[in-house]
Design an enzyme around this catalytic site. Structure first.
Site, PDB file in Angstrom:
ATOM      1  N   LYS A   1       0.716  -1.252   0.442  1.00 14.53           N
ATOM      2  CA  LYS A   1      -0.168   0.227   0.184  1.00 14.53           C
ATOM      3  C   LYS A   1       1.154   1.393   0.009  1.00 14.53           C
ATOM      4  O   LYS A   1       0.421   2.109  -0.864  1.00 14.53           O
ATOM      5  CB  LYS A   1      -0.952   0.303   1.022  1.00 14.53           C
ATOM      6  CG  LYS A   1      -1.786  -0.310   0.654  1.00 14.53           C
ATOM      7  CD  LYS A   1      -2.701  -0.843   2.539  1.00 14.53           C
ATOM      8  CE  LYS A   1      -4.058  -1.964   2.043  1.00 14.53           C
ATOM      9  NZ  LYS A   1      -4.539  -2.762   3.728  1.00 14.53           N
TER      10      LYS A   1
ATOM     11  N   GLN B   1      -3.956  -0.861   9.899  1.00 19.16           N
ATOM     12  CA  GLN B   1      -4.598  -2.213   9.324  1.00 19.16           C
ATOM     13  C   GLN B   1      -4.762  -3.470   9.941  1.00 19.16           C
ATOM     14  O   GLN B   1      -4.453  -3.447  11.306  1.00 19.16           O
ATOM     15  CB  GLN B   1      -2.694  -3.061   8.821  1.00 19.16           C
ATOM     16  CG  GLN B   1      -2.413  -4.253   7.790  1.00 19.16           C
ATOM     17  CD  GLN B   1      -3.136  -4.077   6.966  1.00 19.16           C
ATOM     18  OE1 GLN B   1      -3.103  -2.928   5.981  1.00 19.16           O
ATOM     19  NE2 GLN B   1      -3.401  -5.041   6.206  1.00 19.16           N
TER      20      GLN B   1
ATOM     21  N   ASP C   1     -10.766   3.180   4.393  1.00 18.91           N
ATOM     22  CA  ASP C   1     -11.263   1.797   4.320  1.00 18.91           C
ATOM     23  C   ASP C   1     -12.759   1.971   4.331  1.00 18.91           C
ATOM     24  O   ASP C   1     -13.851   0.562   4.068  1.00 18.91           O
ATOM     25  CB  ASP C   1     -10.898   1.317   6.127  1.00 18.91           C
ATOM     26  CG  ASP C   1      -9.861   0.266   4.959  1.00 18.91           C
ATOM     27  OD1 ASP C   1      -9.254  -0.385   4.755  1.00 18.91           O
ATOM     28  OD2 ASP C   1      -8.306  -0.352   6.310  1.00 18.91           O
TER      29      ASP C   1
HETATM   30  N1  GUN Z   1      -6.819  -6.237   5.941  1.00 18.71           N
HETATM   31  C1  GUN Z   1      -7.055  -6.736   5.349  1.00 18.71           C
HETATM   32  N2  GUN Z   1      -7.908  -6.670   4.384  1.00 18.71           N
HETATM   33  C2  GUN Z   1      -7.812  -5.096   5.084  1.00 18.71           C
HETATM   34  C3  GUN Z   1      -8.319  -3.658   4.477  1.00 18.71           C
HETATM   35  O1  GUN Z   1      -9.349  -4.156   3.205  1.00 18.71           O
HETATM   36  N3  GUN Z   1      -8.684  -2.667   5.443  1.00 18.71           N
HETATM   37  C4  GUN Z   1      -7.171  -3.303   6.482  1.00 18.71           C
HETATM   38  N4  GUN Z   1      -7.282  -1.813   7.096  1.00 18.71           N
HETATM   39  N5  GUN Z   1      -6.506  -4.071   6.926  1.00 18.71           N
HETATM   40  C5  GUN Z   1      -7.109  -5.296   6.098  1.00 18.71           C
END
Ligand code: GUN
Length: 294
Positions: A50, A94, A117
């Site tokens: 990311k 995350q 998100d």
């Molecule tokens: N962990 C696995 N997928 C995601 C996501 O799309 N966003 C976040 N914040 N954590 C994750």
């Protein structure tokens, strides 16, 4: 008959380039902060990807790394500081979080305007009401793939398999907003194969490797596989038995190379949308509303 393969890598690359160009055209450098608590190896890989994608798009991105021993109060303090920082447009914590930290309390602490998100209850509620919202990245990516593949949604029978808060539920809301006739099926649904055979669009988001079989797919149906699983040999595979379904479907996404690459591209898009909304960039500088509505 063999299905058209929907190339998620190509669609995601085009979207990332488009987001970078839009950010440049609006003179806006979106600020994204990714918060990683602890040292889960899979989370570390996701966060690195990311961070790199945001950097490549010209965003001001940084990763805040906190030790696994971090308590809930300290994490909420970090989020409060990011909420108050005018240079930060997007905050992503995350998941999963380690220890006794309550995920819900953390998500609810994020300023909904910075919730890239799309997990905050305010954004979830707006999406459920069919209003403009920051939308979870993977469901947004699925909608982008369908649009790029020119799949007609109005009036189409769409089946969503799986009802998770970040997968099936927002997907059902987005398809409803796009005028599809939506069935949301799950582990307790009766006769999933029959539900599937009625559908013109099948979106699998169950987290169960190879669950959707070839004879579940109506001839010519569009099949979108949201699953990211490992098979018995440790290879990446989706929720769809691809080798079986490719002979029935009209179009299908592979795993890897389908929905997966769209998630990060849509994170960048969400961050740009949040930045433009927060900074009050002139409407004339924005793309048409189509690209920002749920
Ligand atoms: N962990 C696995 N997928 C995601 C996501 O799309 N966003 C976040 N914040 N954590 C994750």
């Amino acid at each position: 008959m063999s299905a058209r393969i929907i190339d998620g890598r190509a669609v995601a690359a085009a979207l990332r380039a488009e987001v970078a160009a839009r950010a440049a055209a609006t003179g806006c450098t979106p600020g994204l902060v990714v918060v990683l608590v602890g040292d889960d190896p899979a989370s570390a890989v996701y966060v690195r990807n990311k961070d790199r994608a945001a950097r490549e798009a010209g965003f001001a991105v940084r990763t805040v790394r906190l030790p696994a021993t971090t308590g809930e109060a300290a994490l909420l303090g970090t989020i409060a500081a990011l909420n108050a920082d005018p240079a930060v447009d997007g905050i992503l914590v995350q998941l999963p979080l380690p220890g006794a930290i309550r995920t819900g309390a953390v998500i609810e602490a994020i300023d909904p305007a910075k919730d890239v998100d799309g997990f905050h209850p305010l954004n979830v509620g707006r999406l459920a009401r069919g209003e403009a919202a920051l939308v979870p990245c993977t469901p947004r990516g699925v909608m982008r793939l369908l649009a790029a593949s020119e799949v007609a949604l109005r009036g189409a029978r769409a089946l969503v398999l799986g009802r998770s808060a970040i997968g099936g539920r927002p997907l059902a809301a987005l398809l409803t907003a796009a005028d599809a006739t939506v069935t949301l099926a799950h582990s307790q649904s009766r006769d999933l194969p029959a539900e599937c055979r009625r559908a013109e669009i099948v979106i699998a988001a169950t987290g169960r490797a190879g669950m959707v079989r070839g004879d579940w797919i109506a001839p010519g149906a569009v099949v979108i596989d949201v699953g990211i699983n490992r098979d018995a040999e440790g290879r990446l595979c989706g929720d769809v038995a691809y080798a079986e379904c490719v002979g029935h479907a009209g179009a299908i996404t592979p795993v890897p190379g389908g929905v997966g690459p769209m998630t990060i591209a849509c994170l960048l898009e969400n961050t740009l949308v949040a930045a433009i909304a927060r900074r009050g960039v002139q409407k004339s500088e924005q793309r048409p509303a189509r690209s920002q509505s749920p």
